[in-house]
Design a protein around this motif. Structure first.
Motif, short mmCIF file in Angstrom:
data_model
loop_
_atom_site.label_atom_id
_atom_site.label_comp_id
_atom_site.label_asym_id
_atom_site.label_seq_id
_atom_site.Cartn_x
_atom_site.Cartn_y
_atom_site.Cartn_z
N ILE A 1 -8.52 9.82 -1.94
CA ILE A 1 -7.82 8.96 -0.98
C ILE A 1 -8.22 7.50 -1.19
O ILE A 1 -7.35 6.62 -1.27
CB ILE A 1 -8.11 9.41 0.47
N LEU B 1 -6.75 6.20 -4.54
CA LEU B 1 -5.31 5.99 -4.45
C LEU B 1 -4.97 4.78 -3.58
O LEU B 1 -4.05 4.02 -3.90
CB LEU B 1 -4.63 7.25 -3.91
N ARG B 2 -5.72 4.57 -2.52
CA ARG B 2 -5.51 3.39 -1.68
C ARG B 2 -5.82 2.11 -2.43
O ARG B 2 -5.28 1.06 -2.12
CB ARG B 2 -6.35 3.48 -0.41
N SER C 1 -4.95 1.68 -5.44
CA SER C 1 -3.91 1.65 -6.47
C SER C 1 -4.40 2.09 -7.84
O SER C 1 -3.94 1.58 -8.86
CB SER C 1 -3.27 0.26 -6.55
N SER D 1 -0.25 12.57 0.77
CA SER D 1 0.63 11.51 1.29
C SER D 1 0.59 10.26 0.41
O SER D 1 1.48 9.42 0.46
CB SER D 1 0.27 11.16 2.74
N TYR D 2 -0.44 10.17 -0.44
CA TYR D 2 -0.56 9.09 -1.42
C TYR D 2 -0.13 9.56 -2.82
O TYR D 2 -0.40 8.89 -3.81
CB TYR D 2 -2.01 8.56 -1.50
#
Length: 76
Positions: free
Chosen positions: A20, A23-24, A26, A71-72
């Motif tokens: 998470i 991914l946040r 990028s 969700s990512y």
């Protein structure tokens, strides 16, 4: 062949949390897990005092972690 910034081995709570955060940020991220994501906590009848939950069963907690990571668009 795919190129990744981050390759995470293990889909327990730490691996899903790492995914998470990556991914946040990028980063192109893949998670490698030999079984289903969630780790051993999935087998717990009750997890108490986990941040955000006073009590939750392990399967539901793992499912929420996995849903959040997906969700990512986490690649597993």
């Amino acid at each position: 062949m795919n190129n990744y910034d981050v390759i995470i081995i293990g889909g327990g709570p730490a691996g899903l949390s790492a995914a998470i955060y990556a991914l946040r940020a990028s980063m192109r991220t893949v998670l490698i897990e030999k079984a289903s994501p969630g780790g051993q906590v999935t087998l717990s009848d009750e997890v108490e005092n986990y941040p955000g939950f006073s009590s939750i069963n392990g399967y539901d907690l793992s499912d929420k972690h996995l849903s959040h990571a997906k969700s990512y668009n986490l690649e597993i």
